[in-house]
Design a protein around this motif. Structure first.
Motif, PDB file in Angstrom:
ATOM      1  N   TYR A  64      29.954  37.633  50.558  1.00 61.07           N
ATOM      2  CA  TYR A  64      29.297  37.462  51.862  1.00 61.07           C
ATOM      3  C   TYR A  64      30.300  37.506  53.010  1.00 61.07           C
ATOM      4  N   ASP A  65      31.386  36.711  52.898  1.00 60.71           N
ATOM      5  CA  ASP A  65      32.319  36.593  54.021  1.00 60.71           C
ATOM      6  C   ASP A  65      33.170  37.845  54.217  1.00 60.71           C
ATOM      7  N   TYR A  89      30.926  42.650  42.449  1.00 56.78           N
ATOM      8  CA  TYR A  89      30.527  43.572  43.505  1.00 56.78           C
ATOM      9  C   TYR A  89      30.789  45.022  43.111  1.00 56.78           C
ATOM     10  N   GLU A 149      30.448  33.511  47.490  1.00 61.16           N
ATOM     11  CA  GLU A 149      30.148  33.578  48.927  1.00 61.16           C
ATOM     12  C   GLU A 149      31.372  34.008  49.733  1.00 61.16           C
ATOM     13  N   GLN A 170      27.842  41.227  52.294  1.00 59.09           N
ATOM     14  CA  GLN A 170      26.696  41.612  51.468  1.00 59.09           C
ATOM     15  C   GLN A 170      25.839  40.393  51.136  1.00 59.09           C
ATOM     16  N   ASP A 171      24.551  40.622  50.966  1.00 57.66           N
ATOM     17  CA  ASP A 171      23.623  39.581  50.534  1.00 57.66           C
ATOM     18  C   ASP A 171      23.912  39.240  49.063  1.00 57.66           C
ATOM     19  N   ILE A 172      24.208  37.969  48.784  1.00 58.25           N
ATOM     20  CA  ILE A 172      24.634  37.589  47.426  1.00 58.25           C
ATOM     21  C   ILE A 172      23.535  37.830  46.405  1.00 58.25           C
ATOM     22  N   ASN A 173      22.294  37.452  46.738  1.00 54.26           N
ATOM     23  CA  ASN A 173      21.210  37.644  45.769  1.00 54.26           C
ATOM     24  C   ASN A 173      21.002  39.117  45.428  1.00 54.26           C
ATOM     25  N   GLU A 174      21.182  39.973  46.410  1.00 55.31           N
ATOM     26  CA  GLU A 174      21.026  41.407  46.155  1.00 55.31           C
ATOM     27  C   GLU A 174      22.126  41.916  45.219  1.00 55.31           C
TER      28      GLU A 174
END
Length: 428
Positions: free
Chosen positions: A141-142, A106, A137, A146-150
């Protein structure tokens, strides 16, 4: 052009070797190396590259992180990497999307959003390792929402990818990465064959004496560190089928504590059943001489990022046989490579499942069944006809052709030219 090469660690292994090769291929460039851990700093410093150890880049312990903990780590990692960059630096990060440290993944995404030129060198993918993906994730994400694929595959013009094979090239395109941001970058084959290497027969004689094994049998070596995906149970089964005329050796033990438990179970199984495979042969004899003296190298692995084992032994006049991984070997075959005896599946009498897909307990039960003759060897050969030619002689013509393809298509010089072109494209 300043280049910062980054990875979680520089432990012995495939990625470390590639980083060393990259530094060698980029001679004349200003290079820094950022890692979380490095057991032998001389391997970088001797190449006149700067080494910076940032412990937070290493694999992240798997436990429940609070939002505060994650944000503090993120801030530190982001600042520590940013400190090493200038506006025209290319940040070449290895295995960023593997999921071993989601906070690093990230942080680099955020740096790219700020304009840093990122080259994500993908050896492996978290999508192939469910526990790694779930870790991504949990953090991305949690906690960071944030959107993981992005984060993994951002649609940014300054964020490029390097892949090892055509399969991963197509995978990235399907994930939405535009083709102009992907570099197909097969690993260079840089195996150093000594000028004073003995003739093959002499090397075999020496190795057999040092290992105290019968030189009149074939010597077959699996040149790997034994981890789960190397499928050591299948290697042991093949030894049982051929041990009347073949000696089997495997070169290195695992380092990961999770893998060591599996490895020790196989060691004990072989001890109890008097299975005389030579484990850790690479620590007992010179590795180069071992491969030179081997009649064959074998692979039973069911998953590889690049598949160096299919290439390197040929440079020492040692043919490669064993399990085929089609999405890896298809690129080599497209280059004109000839493999004498590769198989896609190992059938077991009375079982519909490929041997590689069985768990450790079931693999041990089958090997025990072959040892006790409850499973007839003859039926194994009948259901796997390719085993009848597994260790057949390979012509010198095939060996020389394969060696030529390696030297022409997988050279260090060509690798460096590709990298520099990609960097220049990114810097503009």
């Amino acid at each position: 052009m300043p280049v910062v090469i980054a990875h979680s660690h520089l432990n012995p292994g495939g990625v470390t070797r590639i980083i060393e090769s990259q530094i060698d291929s980029l001679e004349g460039e200003e290079i820094k190396v950022l890692v979380g851990a490095c057991p032998d700093e001389s391997i970088i410093k001797e190449k006149n590259a700067e080494l910076h150890i940032i412990p937070e880049l290493d694999y992240l312990d798997r436990h429940q992180y609070t939002e505060q903990e994650a944000k503090e780590m993120l801030h530190k990692i982001h600042a520590d990497i940013r400190e090493q960059l200038t506006p025209d630096t290319v940040l070449h990060f290895h295995n960023l999307n593997l999921g071993k440290n989601p906070i690093v993944t990230y942080a680099v995404y955020l740096l790219a959003k700020e304009g840093v030129k990122v080259f994500n060198h993908a050896h492996d993918f978290a999508e192939d390792r469910p526990s790694n993906y779930s870790f991504l994730e949990e953090i991305i994400y949690d906690i960071f929402l944030q959107d993981i694929n992005e984060v993994l595959y951002p649609k940014l013009p300054n964020y490029h990818f390097g892949v090892l094979n055509s399969f991963d090239f197509d995978r990235l395109k399907e994930l939405g990465v535009t083709e102009d941001r992907i570099e197909w970058l097969p690993n260079p084959v840089t195996f150093n064959t000594s000028d004073d290497l003995p003739e093959k027969a002499d090397a075999k004689q020496t190795v057999c004496e040092e290992l105290n094994i019968d030189c009149n049998k074939l010597l077959v070596t699996y040149p790997v560190r034994v981890i789960q995906r190397k499928n050591i149970g299948e290697f042991i089964l093949l030894y049982i089928l051929f041990r009347h005329r073949v000696n089997f050796a495997v070169t290195q033990p695992p380092q990961n504590p999770v893998e060591i438990e599996m490895y020790n179970q196989w060691i004990e199984f072989c001890r109890v059943n008097e299975i005389d495979i030579i484990f850790e042969a690479g620590t007992k004899v010179n590795f180069e001489k071992l491969l030179r003296g081997s009649d064959f190298c074998i692979t039973t692995s069911y998953k590889e990022g690049f598949g160096m084992v299919y290439l390197e032994p040929w440079l020492l006049d040692t043919p490669v046989v064993g399990r085929d991984i089609d999405f890896i070997t298809r690129d080599f075959k497209d280059d004109g490579f000839s493999f004498p005896t590769l198989y896609y599946k190992l059938n077991i009498p009375g079982i519909k499942t490929d041997f590689k897909d069985l768990n450790l307990k079931m693999q041990m039960e089958i090997i025990s069944g072959v040892l006790s003759e409850k499973i007839e060897k003859q039926k194994l050969f009948e259901q796997n006809p390719i085993l009848n030619t597994l260790f057949s002689d390979v012509s010198s013509h095939v060996t020389e052709k394969n060696k030529t393809i390696i030297k022409n298509n997988y050279s260090l010089k060509g690798y460096g030219i590709k990298l520099q072109k990609r960097y220049k494209k990114m810097v503009g």
